[in-house]
Write a protein that holds these residues in place. Structure first.
Motif, PDB file in Angstrom:
ATOM      1  N   UNK A   1      11.924 -30.334 -26.493  1.00 39.95           N
ATOM      2  CA  UNK A   1      11.468 -29.725 -25.259  1.00 39.95           C
ATOM      3  C   UNK A   1      12.635 -29.314 -24.359  1.00 39.95           C
ATOM      4  N   UNK A   2      12.464 -28.238 -23.620  1.00 38.64           N
ATOM      5  CA  UNK A   2      13.542 -27.767 -22.755  1.00 38.64           C
ATOM      6  C   UNK A   2      12.930 -27.262 -21.446  1.00 38.64           C
ATOM      7  N   UNK A   3      13.623 -27.531 -20.315  1.00 39.27           N
ATOM      8  CA  UNK A   3      13.113 -27.084 -19.017  1.00 39.27           C
ATOM      9  C   UNK A   3      14.188 -26.282 -18.291  1.00 39.27           C
ATOM     10  N   UNK A   4      13.728 -25.404 -17.376  1.00 43.19           N
ATOM     11  CA  UNK A   4      14.689 -24.585 -16.634  1.00 43.19           C
ATOM     12  C   UNK A   4      15.086 -25.263 -15.314  1.00 43.19           C
ATOM     13  N   UNK A   5      15.807 -24.530 -14.468  1.00 44.18           N
ATOM     14  CA  UNK A   5      16.331 -25.155 -13.239  1.00 44.18           C
ATOM     15  C   UNK A   5      15.215 -25.588 -12.277  1.00 44.18           C
ATOM     16  N   UNK A   6      14.003 -25.033 -12.442  1.00 47.64           N
ATOM     17  CA  UNK A   6      12.873 -25.446 -11.589  1.00 47.64           C
ATOM     18  C   UNK A   6      11.949 -26.421 -12.315  1.00 47.64           C
ATOM     19  N   UNK A   7      12.417 -26.947 -13.447  1.00 47.48           N
ATOM     20  CA  UNK A   7      11.600 -27.910 -14.196  1.00 47.48           C
ATOM     21  C   UNK A   7      10.470 -27.273 -14.999  1.00 47.48           C
ATOM     22  N   UNK A   8      10.527 -25.949 -15.188  1.00 50.29           N
ATOM     23  CA  UNK A   8       9.458 -25.278 -15.941  1.00 50.29           C
ATOM     24  C   UNK A   8       9.748 -25.338 -17.434  1.00 50.29           C
ATOM     25  N   UNK A   9       8.835 -25.899 -18.214  1.00 47.71           N
ATOM     26  CA  UNK A   9       9.067 -25.990 -19.649  1.00 47.71           C
ATOM     27  C   UNK A   9       8.907 -24.623 -20.335  1.00 47.71           C
ATOM     28  N   UNK A  10       9.418 -24.508 -21.535  1.00 45.37           N
ATOM     29  CA  UNK A  10       9.273 -23.289 -22.335  1.00 45.37           C
ATOM     30  C   UNK A  10       8.083 -23.499 -23.266  1.00 45.37           C
ATOM     31  N   UNK A  11       6.999 -22.767 -23.052  1.00 50.45           N
ATOM     32  CA  UNK A  11       5.767 -22.997 -23.817  1.00 50.45           C
ATOM     33  C   UNK A  11       5.273 -21.770 -24.583  1.00 50.45           C
ATOM     34  N   UNK A  12       5.528 -20.569 -24.015  1.00 47.06           N
ATOM     35  CA  UNK A  12       4.965 -19.359 -24.622  1.00 47.06           C
ATOM     36  C   UNK A  12       6.085 -18.395 -24.986  1.00 47.06           C
ATOM     37  N   UNK A  13       5.905 -17.734 -26.100  1.00 49.22           N
ATOM     38  CA  UNK A  13       6.827 -16.664 -26.474  1.00 49.22           C
ATOM     39  C   UNK A  13       6.016 -15.405 -26.737  1.00 49.22           C
ATOM     40  N   UNK A  14       6.368 -14.334 -26.043  1.00 50.42           N
ATOM     41  CA  UNK A  14       5.742 -13.029 -26.289  1.00 50.42           C
ATOM     42  C   UNK A  14       6.705 -12.199 -27.104  1.00 50.42           C
ATOM     43  N   UNK A  15       6.223 -11.709 -28.199  1.00 47.92           N
ATOM     44  CA  UNK A  15       7.090 -11.002 -29.142  1.00 47.92           C
ATOM     45  C   UNK A  15       6.693  -9.538 -29.182  1.00 47.92           C
ATOM     46  N   UNK A  16       7.587  -8.666 -28.733  1.00 47.71           N
ATOM     47  CA  UNK A  16       7.311  -7.236 -28.828  1.00 47.71           C
ATOM     48  C   UNK A  16       7.803  -6.759 -30.190  1.00 47.71           C
ATOM     49  N   UNK A  17       6.917  -6.150 -30.972  1.00 46.25           N
ATOM     50  CA  UNK A  17       7.314  -5.734 -32.320  1.00 46.25           C
ATOM     51  C   UNK A  17       7.659  -4.254 -32.391  1.00 46.25           C
ATOM     52  N   UNK A  18       7.394  -3.525 -31.334  1.00 44.58           N
ATOM     53  CA  UNK A  18       7.781  -2.115 -31.279  1.00 44.58           C
ATOM     54  C   UNK A  18       7.761  -1.651 -29.825  1.00 44.58           C
ATOM     55  N   UNK A  19       8.568  -0.660 -29.512  1.00 41.77           N
ATOM     56  CA  UNK A  19       8.506  -0.080 -28.161  1.00 41.77           C
ATOM     57  C   UNK A  19       7.669   1.206 -28.177  1.00 41.77           C
ATOM     58  N   UNK A  20       7.103   1.543 -29.337  1.00 41.20           N
ATOM     59  CA  UNK A  20       6.312   2.779 -29.432  1.00 41.20           C
ATOM     60  C   UNK A  20       4.842   2.515 -29.167  1.00 41.20           C
ATOM     61  N   UNK A  21       4.139   3.583 -28.822  1.00 44.95           N
ATOM     62  CA  UNK A  21       2.710   3.419 -28.576  1.00 44.95           C
ATOM     63  C   UNK A  21       1.990   4.728 -28.850  1.00 44.95           C
ATOM     64  N   UNK A  22       0.747   4.607 -29.300  1.00 44.23           N
ATOM     65  CA  UNK A  22      -0.087   5.791 -29.530  1.00 44.23           C
ATOM     66  C   UNK A  22      -0.874   6.180 -28.275  1.00 44.23           C
ATOM     67  N   UNK A  23      -0.748   5.428 -27.170  1.00 42.41           N
ATOM     68  CA  UNK A  23      -1.338   5.785 -25.880  1.00 42.41           C
ATOM     69  C   UNK A  23      -0.201   6.133 -24.913  1.00 42.41           C
ATOM     70  N   UNK A  24      -0.571   6.742 -23.809  1.00 39.47           N
ATOM     71  CA  UNK A  24       0.391   7.011 -22.736  1.00 39.47           C
ATOM     72  C   UNK A  24      -0.223   6.586 -21.407  1.00 39.47           C
ATOM     73  N   UNK A  25      -0.646   5.303 -21.341  1.00 37.16           N
ATOM     74  CA  UNK A  25      -1.312   4.827 -20.130  1.00 37.16           C
ATOM     75  C   UNK A  25      -0.479   5.164 -18.896  1.00 37.16           C
ATOM     76  N   UNK A  26      -1.160   5.660 -17.876  1.00 33.09           N
ATOM     77  CA  UNK A  26      -0.451   6.173 -16.697  1.00 33.09           C
ATOM     78  C   UNK A  26       0.349   5.095 -15.974  1.00 33.09           C
ATOM     79  N   UNK A  27      -0.098   3.838 -16.095  1.00 35.38           N
ATOM     80  CA  UNK A  27       0.578   2.746 -15.388  1.00 35.38           C
ATOM     81  C   UNK A  27       1.671   2.108 -16.232  1.00 35.38           C
ATOM     82  N   UNK A  28       1.853   2.586 -17.478  1.00 35.52           N
ATOM     83  CA  UNK A  28       2.786   1.919 -18.390  1.00 35.52           C
ATOM     84  C   UNK A  28       3.796   2.889 -19.009  1.00 35.52           C
ATOM     85  N   UNK A  29       3.302   3.921 -19.691  1.00 31.33           N
ATOM     86  CA  UNK A  29       4.200   4.882 -20.355  1.00 31.33           C
ATOM     87  C   UNK A  29       3.822   6.306 -19.959  1.00 31.33           C
TER      88      UNK A  29
END
Ligand SMILES: C[S@@+](CC[C@H](N)C(=O)[O-])C[C@H]1O[C@@H](n2cnc3c(N)ncnc32)[C@H](O)[C@@H]1O
Ligand code: SF4
Length: 332
Positions: A1-29
């Motif tokens: 287990x590992x915690x940051x300077x505010x005592x927050x543990x590392x629990x979740x990892x979000x993995x982006x597998x591509x920067x491409x997309x078949x949409x062009x949502x106005x709020x994102x791309x």
């Protein structure tokens, strides 16, 4: 287990597998920026499935219990089920995927068989005209609804993400609640955020979570539900008539940095400790430089232990103007 300077543990990892997309949502791309000439990452710069698996296994060793595959649009990366199978083999994890649903109907069964535990599908409106304008590639609502059914049919629990932009789809909030109550699929309404530097975000465009809860609650009475675990991003509300619940993600009006346990891995292997970061840590260089697992673990541990990010709580006019990385790159 590992915690940051505010005592927050590392629990979740979000993995982006591509920067491409078949949409062009106005709020994102937005199309004006991400049209044909945008410089997406060349293939050799992407982490391979083997590299992603290695990094993820080190994160699991450090206490991560939840992996989310995202992007860009993760299902545009070929053979994604192969990665799912490798990640599922890392242990008893919550292994999930966020997708716009365009390619999900044909993939739901193989993904479930590969070990995906659930799926989040983004859908911003049930009104075809509104939705087509928001995804900006003329994609119809019916095909996303069909994908949601296919995922449920394959045995995957489904959540539905709705980004609410004032004056664009705030009129769809009640429709979405009505459509999904009683189906077992939880709808999560997300405040429009100032991620990236291309969506022209303005505070006036945010439709606050409190207003969302009021809108839904006026027709279907709601009561708050206690968070299920530390770091849960959505505030949950249940329908008093037992027809399920909704979530609201109030990252602008009620920032939740204090409990943030998430790290993000970009498609080219940079580690970001905040969605609003300007810079990442180059894990690909560490990997391709020949580091063994112990060295890799040491690097990740050191990055997390130094972590001080709390952008959303500090958000000001000045920080809003920072040149932040795009959500499609860092992984939403
Ligand atoms: C970046 S997308 C990646 C996965 C996939 N393409 C999708 O749309 O579900 C992940 C989530 O971030 C949300 N999102 C993108 N830009 C946003 C913004 N500016 N504010 C709030 N949420 C946003 C999307 O609606 C989606 O639910
Ligand atoms: S929100 Fe998802 S579907 Fe929409 S442009 Fe961004 S990455 Fe693509």
């Amino acid at each position: 287990m590992v915690s940051d300077t505010f005592g927050r543990p590392l629990r979740d990892l979000r993995i982006s597998v591509t920067d491409r997309c078949n949409f062009r949502c106005v709020y994102c791309m937005p199309k004006e920026v991400f049209g044909r000439d945008y410089r997406f990452l060349p293939r050799r710069e992407l982490l391979t499935f083997e590299e992603i698996e290695r990094v993820a296994s080190v994160f699991v060793g450090l206490g991560v219990t939840k992996l989310r595959i995202t992007g860009g649009e993760p299902l545009v990366r070929r053979d994604l089920e192969v990665l799912v199978e490798r990640l599922a083999a890392l242990g008893d994890l919550d292994l999930t995927l966020t997708t716009n649903g365009a390619l999900l109907a044909q993939k739901a069964k193989v993904l479930a068989e590969a070990g995906l535990t659930r799926v989040t599908v983004s859908l911003d409106s049930l009104d075809d005209e509104v939705f087509r304008a928001m995804n900006d590639v003329d994609f119809p609502v019916a095909r996303v609804l069909n994908a949601i059914d296919a995922a449920a049919g394959a045995g995957l629990p489904v959540k539905v993400n709705v980004v609410v932009k004032r004056g664009v789809n705030d009129g769809s909030v009640l429709d979405m609640a009505r459509r999904f109550r009683g189906t077992g699929h939880t709808v999560r309404f997300i405040e429009y955020m100032d991620v990236g530097a291309t969506n022209g975000w303005r505070l006036d465009d945010v439709f606050p979570a409190a207003e969302i809860v009021r809108t839904v609650g006026a027709e279907f009475p709601l009561e708050p539900v206690e968070p299920a675990y530390r770091g849960e991003v959505a505030e949950r509300y249940r329908y008093l008539d037992d027809q399920g619940e909704i979530g609201v993600i109030a990252s602008v009006t009620q920032p939740f940095c204090g409990d943030c346990t998430r790290a993000r891995l970009s498609a080219d292997g940079k580690l970001y400790t905040c969605l609003f970061a300007v810079r990442g840590h180059d894990l690909r260089a560490t990997l391709r430089g020949g580091a063994d697992d112990r060295e890799l673990e040491g690097s990740i541990r050191a990055i997390w232990e130094r972590r001080t990010d709390r952008y959303s709580e500090l958000r000001t006019e000045e920080t809003a103007a920072l040149r932040k990385v795009e959500m499609s790159y860092i992984g939403g």
